[in-house]
Design a protein around this motif. Sequence first.
Motif, mmCIF file in Angstrom:
data_model
loop_
_atom_site.group_PDB
_atom_site.id
_atom_site.type_symbol
_atom_site.label_atom_id
_atom_site.label_comp_id
_atom_site.label_asym_id
_atom_site.label_seq_id
_atom_site.Cartn_x
_atom_site.Cartn_y
_atom_site.Cartn_z
ATOM 1 N N THR A 253 0.795 -1.231 0.000
ATOM 2 C CA THR A 253 0.000 0.000 0.000
ATOM 3 C C THR A 253 0.827 1.281 0.000
ATOM 4 O OG1 THR A 253 -0.145 -0.139 2.421
ATOM 5 C CG2 THR A 253 -1.962 -1.099 1.142
ATOM 6 N N PHE A 254 2.137 1.176 0.219
ATOM 7 C CA PHE A 254 3.004 2.358 0.231
ATOM 8 C C PHE A 254 4.093 2.221 -0.831
ATOM 9 C CE2 PHE A 254 1.049 3.185 4.240
ATOM 10 C CZ PHE A 254 1.265 4.527 4.534
ATOM 11 N N GLY A 255 4.454 3.352 -1.439
ATOM 12 C CA GLY A 255 5.580 3.409 -2.357
ATOM 13 C C GLY A 255 6.601 4.399 -1.824
ATOM 14 N N VAL A 256 7.861 4.002 -1.783
ATOM 15 C CA VAL A 256 8.931 4.839 -1.234
ATOM 16 C C VAL A 256 9.766 5.395 -2.384
ATOM 17 C CG1 VAL A 256 10.921 4.899 0.314
ATOM 18 C CG2 VAL A 256 8.977 3.393 0.829
ATOM 19 N N PHE A 257 9.969 6.711 -2.370
ATOM 20 C CA PHE A 257 10.674 7.388 -3.457
ATOM 21 C C PHE A 257 11.768 8.286 -2.890
ATOM 22 C CE2 PHE A 257 6.437 6.334 -4.808
ATOM 23 C CZ PHE A 257 6.595 5.864 -6.106
ATOM 24 N N GLY A 258 12.873 8.423 -3.642
ATOM 25 C CA GLY A 258 14.034 9.156 -3.149
ATOM 26 C C GLY A 258 14.175 10.577 -3.647
ATOM 27 N N ASP A 259 13.104 11.164 -4.157
ATOM 28 C CA ASP A 259 13.187 12.541 -4.657
ATOM 29 C C ASP A 259 13.411 13.523 -3.510
ATOM 30 O OD1 ASP A 259 12.384 12.175 -7.599
ATOM 31 O OD2 ASP A 259 10.807 11.106 -6.523
ATOM 32 N N ILE A 260 14.131 14.610 -3.817
ATOM 33 C CA ILE A 260 14.478 15.586 -2.782
ATOM 34 C C ILE A 260 13.745 16.912 -2.970
ATOM 35 C CG2 ILE A 260 16.359 16.862 -1.669
ATOM 36 C CD1 ILE A 260 18.243 14.624 -2.593
ATOM 37 N N ASP A 261 13.789 17.478 -4.185
ATOM 38 C CA ASP A 261 13.125 18.775 -4.333
ATOM 39 C C ASP A 261 12.711 19.130 -5.762
ATOM 40 O OD1 ASP A 261 15.532 19.406 -5.529
ATOM 41 O OD2 ASP A 261 16.183 20.819 -3.983
ATOM 42 N N VAL A 262 12.733 18.177 -6.672
ATOM 43 C CA VAL A 262 12.274 18.476 -8.030
ATOM 44 C C VAL A 262 10.759 18.284 -8.063
ATOM 45 C CG1 VAL A 262 12.435 17.886 -10.475
ATOM 46 C CG2 VAL A 262 14.474 17.772 -9.024
ATOM 47 N N MET A 263 10.033 19.405 -8.063
ATOM 48 C CA MET A 263 8.580 19.353 -7.928
ATOM 49 C C MET A 263 7.923 18.562 -9.049
ATOM 50 S SD MET A 263 5.969 19.947 -6.140
ATOM 51 C CE MET A 263 6.656 21.047 -4.887
ATOM 52 N N GLU A 264 8.467 18.643 -10.252
ATOM 53 C CA GLU A 264 7.911 17.886 -11.376
ATOM 54 C C GLU A 264 7.924 16.386 -11.079
ATOM 55 O OE1 GLU A 264 8.756 17.185 -16.177
ATOM 56 O OE2 GLU A 264 10.013 18.546 -15.004
ATOM 57 N N HIS A 265 8.998 15.919 -10.443
ATOM 58 C CA HIS A 265 9.090 14.502 -10.087
ATOM 59 C C HIS A 265 8.050 14.145 -9.026
ATOM 60 C CE1 HIS A 265 13.585 14.128 -11.445
ATOM 61 N NE2 HIS A 265 12.768 14.457 -12.417
ATOM 62 N N ARG A 266 7.929 15.010 -8.020
ATOM 63 C CA ARG A 266 6.963 14.727 -6.952
ATOM 64 C C ARG A 266 5.538 14.692 -7.491
ATOM 65 N NH1 ARG A 266 6.771 16.110 -0.764
ATOM 66 N NH2 ARG A 266 4.681 15.320 -0.356
ATOM 67 N N GLU A 267 5.220 15.633 -8.351
ATOM 68 C CA GLU A 267 3.870 15.674 -8.914
ATOM 69 C C GLU A 267 3.579 14.407 -9.713
ATOM 70 O OE1 GLU A 267 3.935 19.326 -11.063
ATOM 71 O OE2 GLU A 267 3.466 20.556 -9.290
ATOM 72 N N TRP A 268 4.592 13.920 -10.450
ATOM 73 C CA TRP A 268 4.415 12.681 -11.214
ATOM 74 C C TRP A 268 4.199 11.501 -10.273
ATOM 75 C CZ3 TRP A 268 6.899 7.967 -11.624
ATOM 76 C CH2 TRP A 268 6.537 7.172 -12.726
ATOM 77 N N VAL A 269 5.023 11.416 -9.233
ATOM 78 C CA VAL A 269 4.902 10.337 -8.253
ATOM 79 C C VAL A 269 3.508 10.332 -7.630
ATOM 80 C CG1 VAL A 269 5.630 9.645 -5.926
ATOM 81 C CG2 VAL A 269 7.348 10.089 -7.688
ATOM 82 N N GLU A 270 3.054 11.492 -7.205
ATOM 83 C CA GLU A 270 1.744 11.571 -6.552
ATOM 84 C C GLU A 270 0.621 11.205 -7.513
ATOM 85 O OE1 GLU A 270 1.792 15.541 -5.011
ATOM 86 O OE2 GLU A 270 2.755 14.918 -3.126
ATOM 87 N N ARG A 271 0.769 11.597 -8.772
ATOM 88 C CA ARG A 271 -0.279 11.314 -9.752
ATOM 89 C C ARG A 271 -0.391 9.819 -10.042
ATOM 90 N NH1 ARG A 271 0.290 11.182 -15.117
ATOM 91 N NH2 ARG A 271 2.222 12.392 -15.090
ATOM 92 N N VAL A 272 0.746 9.157 -10.291
ATOM 93 C CA VAL A 272 0.676 7.729 -10.620
ATOM 94 C C VAL A 272 0.282 6.903 -9.397
ATOM 95 C CG1 VAL A 272 2.263 7.874 -12.574
ATOM 96 C CG2 VAL A 272 3.172 7.377 -10.292
ATOM 97 N N CYS A 273 0.738 7.314 -8.227
ATOM 98 C CA CYS A 273 0.361 6.585 -7.015
ATOM 99 C C CYS A 273 -1.137 6.712 -6.747
ATOM 100 C CB CYS A 273 1.157 7.093 -5.814
ATOM 101 S SG CYS A 273 2.870 6.509 -5.761
ATOM 102 N N GLN A 274 -1.673 7.894 -6.985
ATOM 103 C CA GLN A 274 -3.110 8.091 -6.786
ATOM 104 C C GLN A 274 -3.914 7.199 -7.723
ATOM 105 O OE1 GLN A 274 -4.691 12.002 -7.788
ATOM 106 N NE2 GLN A 274 -6.202 11.846 -6.153
ATOM 107 N N LYS A 275 -3.466 7.071 -8.965
ATOM 108 C CA LYS A 275 -4.163 6.218 -9.926
ATOM 109 C C LYS A 275 -4.192 4.764 -9.468
ATOM 110 C CE LYS A 275 -3.346 8.850 -14.186
ATOM 111 N NZ LYS A 275 -2.689 8.838 -15.532
ATOM 112 N N ALA A 276 -3.105 4.326 -8.824
ATOM 113 C CA ALA A 276 -2.997 2.924 -8.407
ATOM 114 C C ALA A 276 -3.502 2.691 -6.987
ATOM 115 C CB ALA A 276 -1.545 2.464 -8.520
ATOM 116 N N GLY A 277 -3.845 3.767 -6.284
ATOM 117 C CA GLY A 277 -4.301 3.612 -4.907
ATOM 118 C C GLY A 277 -3.183 3.293 -3.940
ATOM 119 N N VAL A 278 -1.985 3.807 -4.247
ATOM 120 C CA VAL A 278 -0.808 3.593 -3.407
ATOM 121 C C VAL A 278 -0.440 4.921 -2.741
ATOM 122 C CG1 VAL A 278 1.672 3.071 -3.459
ATOM 123 C CG2 VAL A 278 0.072 1.682 -4.789
#
Length: 218
Positions: A94-119
């Motif tokens: 149920t959780f996905g762990v990501f190593g991004d530090i401050d690139v907002m474009e990366h964070r937005e992508w992570v949050e978007r795909v995780c939301q689609k998968a319910g993670v």
Amino acid sequence: MGILAPRAFVSFSGGKDSHLSLWKAKQAGLDVVMLLSMLREDGERSASHRIPAAILRRQSEAMGIPILLRPTSWAAYEENFLACLFALKERGITFGVFGDIDVMEHREWVERVCQKAGVIPFLPLWGKDHKEVALEVGRVGFEAYVIVVKDGSVPQDFLGRRYDEGLVAELLALGIDPCGEGGEFHTLVVSGPPYRHRLPYTFGNPQFDGKCHYLEVW
């Protein structure tokens, strides 16, 4: 009966940031049960770090954490990543762990795909000071080496050097992000807190692919 820790996967590159994030996820109480690595379309190397699939499997075995390797083209990256997330969710992760530090474009992508998968995304390095993150890699016991440098961004003679306090100081003195958050360089971790034994490895001669200088690893 105790409460079971949430099951998590780590978006795994084989480098320092994904390892540090893995360690922090464990410290936060997540049960890391899977590594997920996206490979180049031919399935031979990781998408960005150019680490051979065989080395990623060796890291997985050394830590005792299974790994899911998924070849993909850049055009189909999100589609294939999402397919992996859905498969992991079906396994109760149920959780996905990501190593991004401050690139907002990366964070937005992570949050978007995780939301689609319910993670639920967990980014333990997000917003941290780059120098502190860089130094923490060594402080917690990870042994990492520079294996990729972007041409024109980092001197080629940094290849093969241990990523330690001295190297971090040199990067800072040269005005280079010590975390390489912009893809200036990448690392390979060969030992650290999650490892049951040190990773056997050999560095070959430097190669150049038109964009980056990198070391062959086997």
